[in-house]
Design an enzyme around this catalytic site. Structure first.
Site, PDB file in Angstrom:
ATOM      1  N   GLY A  36      -9.020  46.293  85.354  1.00 54.05           N
ATOM      2  CA  GLY A  36      -8.642  45.508  84.183  1.00 54.05           C
ATOM      3  C   GLY A  36      -9.816  45.173  83.290  1.00 54.05           C
ATOM      4  N   TYR A 175       3.078  45.675  99.580  1.00 47.29           N
ATOM      5  CA  TYR A 175       2.255  46.179  98.479  1.00 47.29           C
ATOM      6  C   TYR A 175       2.725  47.563  98.041  1.00 47.29           C
ATOM      7  CZ  TYR A 175      -1.784  47.975  95.933  1.00 47.29           C
ATOM      8  OH  TYR A 175      -2.598  48.542  94.981  1.00 47.29           O
TER       9      TYR A 175
END
Length: 290
Positions: A36, A175
């Site tokens: 990110g 996940y």
């Protein structure tokens, strides 16, 4: 097939003008570390104004300063929220984004358990955190932003999935399930809006040397496991050209090879690998867990 698609980026094509193609502003969630953070920096280099969304205010301000050092001519806005809080944070985000024409949304924020765990070991709180952060945040952020993109008939949504969407992953069950959601969701809405000029991209990287993978040092510093800077420079070149990709040539190669191996064998190998990683991490941390 994936190698053929990815080879497009190996050609010396003229870089896309993201600002012209998509718009002036980009939003990046989970933007203070890893993929990110580097994605936000790369978009800043392309002269887009950036909205950084993350939970740690100190890291947000640090990332903002780093980006403005790279490109002082743009505007950087920070929004401090914790996506694990669920529904309540989105009204605040929407208020903060009001009147900003968002051209690119990067749904990057994600979380996994501290180390590979059997399902019954995961606390209910951690289960909700994974679902809120990995699934709900991406879904609601997309719903929030896509409306304005459709009005302008341009924009890009980049959803960060994982190579774990290729098959069930023992000891990372929730996940990996959350990451197949990301892929299916991306593929579905891409079909829904194929008659528009929106780009819906799904990135499915394999292991990357970031803080997210901190339970097994054997994954670190390998040629096939790039750092976030290397990965993002590769992945961002595919935006607007490839809708679904790992984002990195070596990960594409790994995916291609996996297509020829029975899924059961891969699952068993991953289970074995994660049990070893789990054991090593527990020993390293001195945890009293069987």
């Amino acid at each position: 097939m994936c190698l053929i698609k990815f080879s497009i980026t190996l050609l010396k094509l003229k870089p896309l003008d993201f600002k012209e193609k998509y718009g002036n502003w980009a939003v990046v969630t989970g933007s203070t570390d890893g993929i990110g953070k580097e994605y936000a920096k790369e978009l800043a280099r392309k002269n887009l104004n950036i909205v950084l969304i993350s939970r740690n205010l100190v890291k947000l301000n640090k990332t903002k300063d780093e980006i403005l050092t790279l490109n002082p001519s743009i505007t950087v806005k920070i929004i401090q929220v914790d996506f694990s809080m669920g529904k309540d944070v989105f009204d605040y985000i929407q208020t903060e984004l009001q009147d900003l024409p968002i051209g690119i949304l990067v749904n990057n924020v994600g979380i996994l358990t501290e180390y590979p765990m059997y399902f019954d070991e995961i606390s209910e709180k951690d289960l909700w955190n994974i679902m809120n952060i990995n699934i709900a945040s991406l879904t609601i952020m997309t719903r929030m932003i896509i409306v304005q993109m459709l009005k302008r008939n341009k924009g890009a949504i980049v959803n960060i999935s994982s190579a774990s969407n290729l098959l069930p992953v023992p000891l990372m069950s929730v996940y990996s399930a959350s990451k197949i959601y990301v892929r299916y969701f991306s593929d579905a809405i891409r079909s829904e809006y194929k008659k528009t000029k929106l780009t819906i991209q799904c990135l499915s990287p394999s292991y990357i040397n970031t803080n997210l993978i901190n339970f097994d040092v054997s994954f670190k510093n390998r040629y096939f496991f790039p750092d976030a800077i290397t990965y993002v420079k590769s992945a961002i070149a595919t935006l607007g050209r490839i809708d679904s990709t790992t984002g990195y040539w070596a990960h594409d190669l790994q995916e291609f090879i996996l297509l020829f191996i029975p899924a059961g064998l891969i699952t068993n190998f991953v289970f074995f690998k994660h049990k070893a990683a789990r054991k090593n991490y527990i020993k390293l941390k001195g945890k009293n867990i069987d």
